[in-house]
Design a protein around this motif. Structure first.
Motif, PDB file in Angstrom:
ATOM      1  N   HIS A 119     -57.800 -84.353 -16.707  1.00 23.16           N
ATOM      2  CA  HIS A 119     -56.716 -85.080 -16.035  1.00 23.16           C
ATOM      3  C   HIS A 119     -56.040 -86.107 -16.965  1.00 23.16           C
ATOM      4  N   HIS A 123     -52.106 -86.894 -18.320  1.00 26.99           N
ATOM      5  CA  HIS A 123     -51.327 -88.140 -18.429  1.00 26.99           C
ATOM      6  C   HIS A 123     -50.834 -88.343 -19.864  1.00 26.99           C
ATOM      7  N   SER A 144     -54.125 -95.836 -15.597  1.00 29.56           N
ATOM      8  CA  SER A 144     -54.181 -95.216 -14.271  1.00 29.56           C
ATOM      9  C   SER A 144     -55.131 -96.005 -13.383  1.00 29.56           C
ATOM     10  N   ASP A 314     -50.020 -89.089 -10.035  1.00 29.48           N
ATOM     11  CA  ASP A 314     -50.661 -87.778 -10.167  1.00 29.48           C
ATOM     12  C   ASP A 314     -49.774 -86.627  -9.673  1.00 29.48           C
ATOM     13  N   MET A 318     -47.911 -82.195 -15.003  1.00 28.98           N
ATOM     14  CA  MET A 318     -48.583 -82.691 -16.222  1.00 28.98           C
ATOM     15  C   MET A 318     -49.802 -81.834 -16.571  1.00 28.98           C
TER      16      MET A 318
END
Ligand code: KG4
Ligand code: ZN
Length: 347
Positions: A119, A123, A144, A314, A318
């Motif tokens: 994840h 980003h 984040s 989110d 991405m």
């Protein structure tokens, strides 16, 4: 001869957004064909934060319609998808499980390759989805809800090479600090937007400490700042029922966080000889942080690249974008049966 375009279906359920996106890519190009994000924010407002099991149940309800809607928007049928990418960590275990198991099932049933994606890599590379010719090497601040990283990304314009994590938080993440201060002030979940909205009416700056600002490393610490806010309220008996008091604390806290993030990022960019600066992650939606970092970057002759708001919080675009970069760099899809969630995955 034109290069063949591949189509990727990406799925993201690491926290409280159920997201799917369909994108096409060839060697250097990336195009979003359809993207859907189902946010659970309203649901978690009732509990003033995310309850992991509640989030997972919502993901379970939403995953199929969200994937279907992204495919419909893209005009690509499931059979014509070449690859499935899914976030397998870091994040909340129950949430990650829903997306990862769904993607595994889909990949097995359709006999499609499956690529598990970090994840945070999503980003990091989101700036490249926004700015395909990003000047590299770049200094990248990722802020984040769960993580704060400073990452130096090597490469030539638009083509990322290796990356190096040069700093991180030693305690709370920047977004987490916003969320906790919002709770202290009785502001609504999610805390980041509530605090920055309250800060707009602030007039007095309490000049909170700037943790680790002068230490000769690239790390951050936000836990002490949060405690400083708590002590300020208690010791000076500030009445947080008054909106002006809340606004002043929000403004002072936001100024302290932005100051530390900006100064340390600029210092790192100079030290590493970066050619650009990027800002990503949910806290990148903070307008003051975007503006102050933008001005500071300009002052040292660098441009700041910040993805659109929708790419900062989110989303699955991405994840698709990170997947195509990983493939280009030689990552290979995995046998779906062997893919397992990694809630504590690092960058
Ligand atoms: O990247 P993200 O959507 O989810 C994670 O991967 O954690 O980041 C969510 C975080 C939350 O802590 C939220 O309060 C924060 O981003 N955030 C903000 C703003 N909008 C969202 N923080 C400060 N200012 C904002 N405008
Ligand atoms: Zn995130």
């Amino acid at each position: 001869m034109p290069q063949k375009k591949s189509r990727i279906l990406a799925i993201e359920t690491s926290c409280d957004e159920t997201a799917a996106a369909v994108a096409s890519y060839s060697d250097g190009s990336f195009a979003v064909l359809g993207s859907v994000v189902a946010s659970q924010i309203k649901m978690h407002m009732a509990t003033n934060g995310v309850v992991p099991e509640v989030a997972a149940r919502a993901h379970l309800q939403k995953i199929k319609p969200v994937v279907r809607a992204a495919l419909k928007k893209s005009g690509v049928s499931l059979q014509d998808i070449d690859m499935i990418a899914v976030t397998y960590g870091p994040g909340l275990s129950p949430s990650l499980l829903v997306g990862t198991e769904f993607a595994k099932g889909l990949a097995l049933a359709l006999r499609k390759p499956l690529l598990p994606v970090n994840h945070m890599l999503g980003h990091l590379y989101s700036a490249l989805a926004a700015q395909p010719n990003l000047a590299l090497p770049s200094m990248n601040l990722i802020v984040s809800g769960g993580h704060t990283y400073l990452v130096f990304l090597n490469g030539k314009n638009g083509t990322p090479g290796t990356y190096q994590v040069i700093g991180g938080t030693v305690d709370d993440a920047a977004g987490e600090a916003f969320d906790k201060v919002a709770k202290m002030l009785g502001l609504a979940y999610p805390g980041g937007p509530s605090v920055s909205k309250a800060a707009l009416d602030g007039v007095h700056d309490y000049d909170f400490p700037r943790p680790m600002l002068h230490e000769k490393n690239h790390d951050f610490s936000f836990s002490g700042l949060k405690t400083a806010v708590l002590y300020k309220i208690a010791n000076e008996r500030l009445d947080i029922r008054k909106s002006q008091v809340r606004a002043d604390i929000a403004l002072s806290f936001e100024n302290a966080v932005v100051d530390v993030l900006v100064q340390k990022t600029i210092r790192a960019a100079k030290e590493y000889g970066a050619r650009s600066i990027t800002l990503s992650g949910g806290v990148a939606a903070n307008k003051k942080l975007r503006a102050v970092l933008g001005r500071a970057a300009k002052a040292i002759g660098l441009t700041l690249v910040v993805p659109d708001f929708a790419l900062c919080t989110d989303n699955a675009i991405m994840i698709a974008n990170a997947a195509r970069i990983m493939l280009r760099q030689g990552s290979k899809p995995k046998d779906p049966v062997t893919v397992a969630i990694r809630p504590d995955l690092d960058l």
